[in-house]
Design an enzyme around this catalytic site. Structure first.
Site, short mmCIF file in Angstrom:
data_model
loop_
_atom_site.label_atom_id
_atom_site.label_comp_id
_atom_site.label_asym_id
_atom_site.label_seq_id
_atom_site.Cartn_x
_atom_site.Cartn_y
_atom_site.Cartn_z
N SER A 247 -67.89 -13.86 -29.66
CA SER A 247 -68.20 -14.94 -30.59
C SER A 247 -67.34 -14.77 -31.83
O SER A 247 -66.60 -13.80 -31.96
CB SER A 247 -69.67 -14.90 -30.97
OG SER A 247 -69.90 -13.76 -31.79
N LYS A 248 -67.50 -15.71 -32.74
CA LYS A 248 -66.74 -15.68 -34.01
C LYS A 248 -66.88 -14.34 -34.72
O LYS A 248 -65.97 -13.91 -35.43
CB LYS A 248 -67.25 -16.78 -34.94
CG LYS A 248 -66.71 -18.16 -34.61
CD LYS A 248 -65.94 -18.70 -35.81
CE LYS A 248 -64.90 -19.74 -35.42
NZ LYS A 248 -65.41 -20.91 -34.78
N ARG A 249 -68.02 -13.71 -34.52
CA ARG A 249 -68.29 -12.43 -35.14
C ARG A 249 -67.22 -11.39 -34.79
O ARG A 249 -66.94 -10.46 -35.53
CB ARG A 249 -69.66 -11.94 -34.64
CG ARG A 249 -70.38 -10.97 -35.49
CD ARG A 249 -71.85 -10.91 -35.06
NE ARG A 249 -72.00 -10.81 -33.61
CZ ARG A 249 -71.82 -9.71 -32.91
NH1 ARG A 249 -71.49 -8.59 -33.50
NH2 ARG A 249 -71.99 -9.70 -31.59
#
Ligand code: GLU
Length: 472
Positions: A247-249
């Protein structure tokens, strides 16, 4: 059954509700490789029926990224242009009693869902509007009540053989009467996909594992419409290094972000191919054409594919080194907008071997394009050299270099002349370090002779002068 498959046809079906992200790009790549390898057709279908969330800007991003990879399609469709086709099948389902209007309000549905979940039950539609009579439907419509169209899900076990995951089974009672469309002209995902996969004669559906729970719904619909079933292959989920879903994380996830950082499409293609597939050998460098030759669905793994940015960096370095100097300079130009091309080429030559991303070129070579370098004078000193000693060395360098003609200003010559001087100081760092820092203003850079050659005599002498002034 209608529509038996005479030809291998696959599709990539992105929704333009965001930029093309790596997970979807990998699905596009695997579809493309499979089609190319098997001499089938690859179809690009933009799934933009959700008008509120879809945008042309994202469509452009997706198309731009696919082209950048070198992925080409044989046919192109946009779902928003096919509304009449969906309406035709919706009407058929309603007329056949296989779909119905549901007038339940959003609040009512939400309350029911909540009740089911807190009772530990799956949140499926209650079936309240399933058996409304024609009169009741007409009456509701006449009163202007809003409705959606739902599928009358038969009670059964839905089984299919996934080409990657093997036998998969779902119980339709956990699916319930799912929604097909908001109204006759606003189809929803599962329904539009089934119609299109049929109409477009798709033989294989290859997509991310996150869609596996949609597959039984789509199969139920195919059965209701008497469509043949494509083969399914669900690609393993992509995980970050911490094994959590990517994910963006974990950093950038969209292809255009990687492109802007200076990753090469060849490296990205090679990298993505190995996210869930491998050739079963030690070989790791694969061009698109090599992949087309060696790709097979059988070699796709079931387990999650771990995204390792270090591997991408490594591959990018490999492809950067494969470029000719002219090509690489061209590619670096956008990343060093203030540089003059001839100068940049010299700078790129110094760094081609160690460059990992094109964007690094700006910082690595900025010293090339500046008139005055800014650095702390302490940086000029090697180990515990004093100001005086450093100054002496710089004076000496100035004297020696002044006497070397432009013609003889080559890396080899400079080395031949300066190395004995450096060696005579017992510790050659005493000469090489101040020289290199004077020329680059940096703690780390390419070697002093290469840099001096690339800068040319005039600039080199000017920088030594700047250094002498700094230390005096
Ligand atoms: N539009 C869907 C998505 O972007 C396509 C899924 C599918 O391949 O069926 O996730």
């Amino acid at each position: 059954m209608i529509n038996e498959f005479k030809q291998l046809r696959v599709r990539f079906a992105p929704s333009p509700t965001g930029k093309l992200h790596l997970g979807n790009a990998r699905a596009a790549l695997f579809n493309y490789l499979f089609a190319k390898k098997e001499k089938g057709k690859f179809i690009l279908r933009i799934e933009d029926t959700d008008l509120e969330r879809s945008s042309l800007e994202f469509e452009k991003d997706i198309i731009g990224s696919l082209k950048w990879f070198g992925i080409e399609w044989n046919e192109f469709y946009r779902q928003s242009e096919r509304i009449e086709t969906y309406a035709k099948y919706l009407e058929k389902l309603i007329n056949d009693g296989k779909a119905y209007h549901c007038f339940c309000s959003e609040e009512e549905l939400e309350a029911k869902r909540h009740e089911q979940m807190s009772g530990g039950l799956p949140p499926v539609y209650s079936g309240k509007c399933r058996n409304l009579s024609d009169e009741e439907v007409k009456k509701n419509q006449a009163e202007g009540k809003k409705s959606i169209i739902r599928f009358k899900s038969p009670e059964k076990k839905v089984k299919f053989r996934d080409l990657i995951r093997g036998e998969v089974e779902f119980d339709s009672s956990l699916i319930g009467d799912f929604s097909l469309a908001k109204d006759l002209v606003t189809p929803l995902y599962n329904f539009a996909v089934v119609v299109d996969d049929f109409e477009m004669k798709i033989s294989h559906v290859i997509r991310g594992e996150d869609h596996i729970s949609n597959t039984p719904k789509q199969i139920l619909l195919q059965e209701a419409l008497n469509f043949s079933q494509p083969k399914y292959a669900h690609l393993p989920i992509m995980l970050g290094p911490d094994r959590a879903k990517l994910s963006k994380r974990h950093g950038d996830t969209s292809v255009s972000d990687y492109r802007e950082q200076g990753y090469l499409p060849e490296a990205m293609v090679n990298f993505m191919a190995f996210l869930g597939w491998n050739p079963g050998t030690e070989r790791e460098i694969y061009s698109m054409n090599d992949l087309i030759k060696d790709f097979s669905l059988e070699r796709i793994q079931k387990g999650g594919a771990i995204f390792d940015i270090e591997r991408l960096n490594y591959l990018n370095g490999v492809y950067i080194r494969q470029k000719s100097l002219d090509e690489l300079t061209e590619l670096c130009l956008p990343f060093a907008p203030n540089a003059e091309k001839k100068q940049l080429k010299k700078a790129v030559a110094l760094y081609q071997e160690r460059l990992k991303k094109l964007s690094e070129i700006a910082e690595l070579t900025d010293f090339f394009f500046k008139d005055v370098l800014e650095y702390n004078k302490e940086l000029l000193k090697w180990k515990n050299m004093t100001d005086g000693e450093t100054k002496e060395i710089l004076d000496k360098l100035d004297k020696i270099l002044c006497d070397i003609s432009d013609k003889k200003w080559t890396k080899e010559n400079l080395e031949k002349i300066l190395m004995p001087e450096a060696e005579s100081l017992k510790d050659r760092g005493k000469l090489l370090w101040p020289l290199r820092v004077a020329l680059t203003g940096k703690k780390a850079s390419a070697g002093p002779f290469e840099v001096a050659e690339a800068l040319g005599k005039e600039k080199t002498l000017d920088r030594i002068k700047q250094a002498r002034e700094l230390i005096k």
